[in-house]
Write a protein that holds these residues in place. Structure first.
Motif, PDB file in Angstrom:
ATOM      1  N   THR A   1     -12.676   3.872  -2.617  1.00  8.45           N
ATOM      2  CA  THR A   1     -13.295   2.565  -2.849  1.00  8.45           C
ATOM      3  C   THR A   1     -12.598   1.519  -1.999  1.00  8.45           C
ATOM      4  OG1 THR A   1     -13.714   3.214  -5.152  1.00  8.45           O
ATOM      5  CG2 THR A   1     -13.952   0.875  -4.587  1.00  8.45           C
ATOM      6  N   GLU A   2     -13.375   0.805  -1.206  1.00  4.36           N
ATOM      7  CA  GLU A   2     -12.800  -0.280  -0.405  1.00  4.36           C
ATOM      8  C   GLU A   2     -12.618  -1.526  -1.273  1.00  4.36           C
ATOM      9  OE1 GLU A   2     -13.573  -0.901   3.816  1.00  4.36           O
ATOM     10  OE2 GLU A   2     -15.293   0.440   3.621  1.00  4.36           O
ATOM     11  N   THR A   3     -11.449  -2.142  -1.155  1.00  4.00           N
ATOM     12  CA  THR A   3     -11.140  -3.395  -1.853  1.00  4.00           C
ATOM     13  C   THR A   3     -10.568  -4.393  -0.846  1.00  4.00           C
ATOM     14  OG1 THR A   3      -8.832  -2.853  -2.374  1.00  4.00           O
ATOM     15  CG2 THR A   3     -10.534  -2.009  -3.885  1.00  4.00           C
ATOM     16  N   ASP A   4     -10.237  -5.571  -1.338  1.00  4.84           N
ATOM     17  CA  ASP A   4      -9.622  -6.568  -0.461  1.00  4.84           C
ATOM     18  C   ASP A   4      -8.254  -6.110   0.035  1.00  4.84           C
ATOM     19  OD1 ASP A   4     -11.806  -8.196  -0.818  1.00  4.84           O
ATOM     20  OD2 ASP A   4     -10.879  -9.379  -2.426  1.00  4.84           O
ATOM     21  N   ASP A   5      -7.632  -5.203  -0.700  1.00  6.73           N
ATOM     22  CA  ASP A   5      -6.287  -4.763  -0.350  1.00  6.73           C
ATOM     23  C   ASP A   5      -6.258  -3.501   0.508  1.00  6.73           C
ATOM     24  OD1 ASP A   5      -5.112  -6.832  -1.900  1.00  6.73           O
ATOM     25  OD2 ASP A   5      -5.464  -5.641  -3.713  1.00  6.73           O
TER      26      ASP A   5
ATOM     27  N   THR B   1       0.849  -1.188   0.000  1.00  3.42           N
ATOM     28  CA  THR B   1       0.000   0.000   0.000  1.00  3.42           C
ATOM     29  C   THR B   1       0.886   1.240   0.000  1.00  3.42           C
ATOM     30  OG1 THR B   1      -0.124   0.168   2.410  1.00  3.42           O
ATOM     31  CG2 THR B   1      -1.767  -1.229   1.316  1.00  3.42           C
TER      32      THR B   1
ATOM     33  N   THR C   1      -3.392   3.427  -2.773  1.00  5.68           N
ATOM     34  CA  THR C   1      -4.092   2.463  -1.919  1.00  5.68           C
ATOM     35  C   THR C   1      -3.561   2.588  -0.502  1.00  5.68           C
ATOM     36  OG1 THR C   1      -4.399   0.899  -3.746  1.00  5.68           O
ATOM     37  CG2 THR C   1      -4.632   0.033  -1.513  1.00  5.68           C
TER      38      THR C   1
ATOM     39  N   SER D   1     -16.408  -3.702   9.877  1.00  2.00           N
ATOM     40  CA  SER D   1     -15.252  -4.168   9.112  1.00  2.00           C
ATOM     41  C   SER D   1     -14.734  -3.125   8.121  1.00  2.00           C
ATOM     42  CB  SER D   1     -15.612  -5.448   8.357  1.00  2.00           C
ATOM     43  OG  SER D   1     -16.698  -5.211   7.469  1.00  2.00           O
ATOM     44  N   SER D   2     -15.316  -1.928   8.162  1.00  2.00           N
ATOM     45  CA  SER D   2     -14.928  -0.901   7.197  1.00  2.00           C
ATOM     46  C   SER D   2     -13.573  -0.304   7.550  1.00  2.00           C
ATOM     47  CB  SER D   2     -15.980   0.196   7.148  1.00  2.00           C
ATOM     48  OG  SER D   2     -15.593   1.227   6.260  1.00  2.00           O
ATOM     49  N   ARG D   3     -12.839   0.072   6.522  1.00  2.00           N
ATOM     50  CA  ARG D   3     -11.563   0.770   6.693  1.00  2.00           C
ATOM     51  C   ARG D   3     -11.716   2.282   6.485  1.00  2.00           C
ATOM     52  NH1 ARG D   3      -6.893  -2.358   6.368  1.00  2.00           N
ATOM     53  NH2 ARG D   3      -7.217  -4.601   6.088  1.00  2.00           N
TER      54      ARG D   3
ATOM     55  N   GLU E   1      -4.197   1.487   3.829  1.00  2.00           N
ATOM     56  CA  GLU E   1      -4.831   0.527   4.732  1.00  2.00           C
ATOM     57  C   GLU E   1      -6.120   1.091   5.313  1.00  2.00           C
ATOM     58  OE1 GLU E   1      -2.170  -1.032   7.686  1.00  2.00           O
ATOM     59  OE2 GLU E   1      -0.515  -1.236   6.263  1.00  2.00           O
TER      60      GLU E   1
END
Length: 378
Positions: free
Chosen positions: A176-180, A2, A192, A330-332, A194
């Motif tokens: 935009t939240e992604t798996d990464d 990231t 990107t 669970s949101s970042r 964390e």
């Protein structure tokens, strides 16, 4: 990989403080500012904001105010800037009206230092105020005037000294939240992170989910200044900040910071505005008339002519409390916005909470009334 542990989007009143606090916890924090910190059209415009420990309602604010007062002193020590002018504060209103009894109830619940001043005591100590026969005042010894531009620029500079990266003139188009992690885009650039803090004030809505867009509204806040007949009478050592709600009139203001003009502005007149970028700066004839009529009654020592005025955007929530917290378990993405025109006095404390929680360093209890999830429908 990231581009950092945390991005702070919007470096205004709360974002600048969150960036500063996050930089104390990690050297992997990046700030994004659409223009420049403390730019002329941001919600921090207008020289000063009131800091006060006394207010009505919501006792849970008091610990945040206590911590904010300490953090303002820390920022002053770290930056070498005078940020909080400690001049005391006055809350003025009708003896049995809606303001003073409610303020005193909250003050006593919190155990805050205060002194009740009769109309006669006010005439002796603060003759600048022309009180009505049934008015009294409550004095706050810990109140003062925050220098907004200095505060924001000092916090950003302190963060950079701690290793933070700052991108100015970089408006963020989407997150935009992604798996990464969380992808942040600006034009044809993307990063990107964390975690992300959204702290863009009136510009935050476009980065929010629909349920928060529906719960918020950008409003126009206007300010006005007057020339003092004797500026020495309105200097910080003789004229505390004030909030006054007397019958049908209300106003707040601060002592002179330029040795000439005094801020005196109608209270609670925020009006909806379609876009933060297009806030009408000129006062309407009705706003001018009510402002000058109020100053004429309240302050005989001010010439009753507006010599300076301006207007700025801020984001308001439906219940008047801020949005402070993650969008979900669970949101970042963490919201630190929607301070409804009254957040600057607590900005340093809010910034500390946001930085610690967004980075997962610490959680804070008793803040349910600020959490975004209160607007979710189940």
């Amino acid at each position: 990989m990231t581009d950092g542990k945390l991005a702070v989007i919007g470096l205004g009143s709360i974002g600048s403080m969150a960036l500063w606090q996050a930089s104390r916890l990690t050297d992997s924090v990046v700030g994004f500012e659409a223009q420049s910190p403390a730019h002329a059209r941001s919600a921090v415009g207008g020289d000063t904001r009131l800091f006060r420990m006394l207010y009505r309602g919501t006792p849970s604010y008091y610990p945040i105010l206590q911590r904010s007062r300490s953090l303002w002193a820390e920022l002053e020590a770290e930056s070498g800037q005078d940020i909080l002018t400690r001049c005391g504060g006055l809350s003025i209103g009708t003896v049995g009206g809606p303001y003073i009894p409610s303020l005193l109830e909250t003050t006593r619940l919190n155990g805050a230092d205060h002194e009740i001043l009769s109309r006669e005591a006010m005439a002796e100590r603060y003759p600048q105020h022309n009180l009505r026969p049934d008015d009294i005042a409550v004095y706050d010894p810990h109140a003062g005037a925050l220098r907004t531009d200095r505060a924001v620029t000092a916090a950003v500079a302190a963060a950079q000294a701690n290793g933070a990266t700052v991108h100015t003139n970089t408006p963020v188009d989407s997150i935009t939240e992604t798996d990464d992690g969380v992808v942040v885009t600006s034009g044809d650039q993307s990063w990107t992170f964390e975690n992300v803090i959204v702290s863009s004030g009136g510009w935050s809505q476009r980065l929010m989910p629909d349920y928060l867009k529906a719960a918020t509204q950008t409003k126009r806040i206007f300010l006005s200044w007057f020339v003092a007949r004797d500026a020495a009478e309105f200097s910080p050592d003789r004229f505390p900040i004030f909030i006054r709600i007397s019958g049908d009139r209300s106003m707040y203001g601060a002592p002179t910071v330029d040795g000439v003009t005094v801020k005196a502005t109608l209270d609670g007149r925020g009006a909806p505005t379609p876009k933060a970028d297009s806030v009408p700066r000129d006062l309407t004839p009705a706003e001018i008339a009510e402002t000058t009529e109020t100053v004429t009654e309240f302050f005989p020592g001010l010439f009753p002519n507006i010599v300076r005025s301006d207007a700025f955007p801020d984001l308001f929530t439906k219940d008047g409390h801020a949005l402070l917290g993650h969008l979900g378990e669970s949101s970042r993405i963490y919201c630190a916005t929607g301070f409804s025109g009254g957040g600057f006095k607590m900005a340093s404390g809010y910034g500390e909470i946001a930085a610690h929680e967004a980075l997962g360093k610490r959680s804070f209890e008793g803040l349910e009334f600020l959490r975004p999830e209160r607007y979710k429908t189940h």
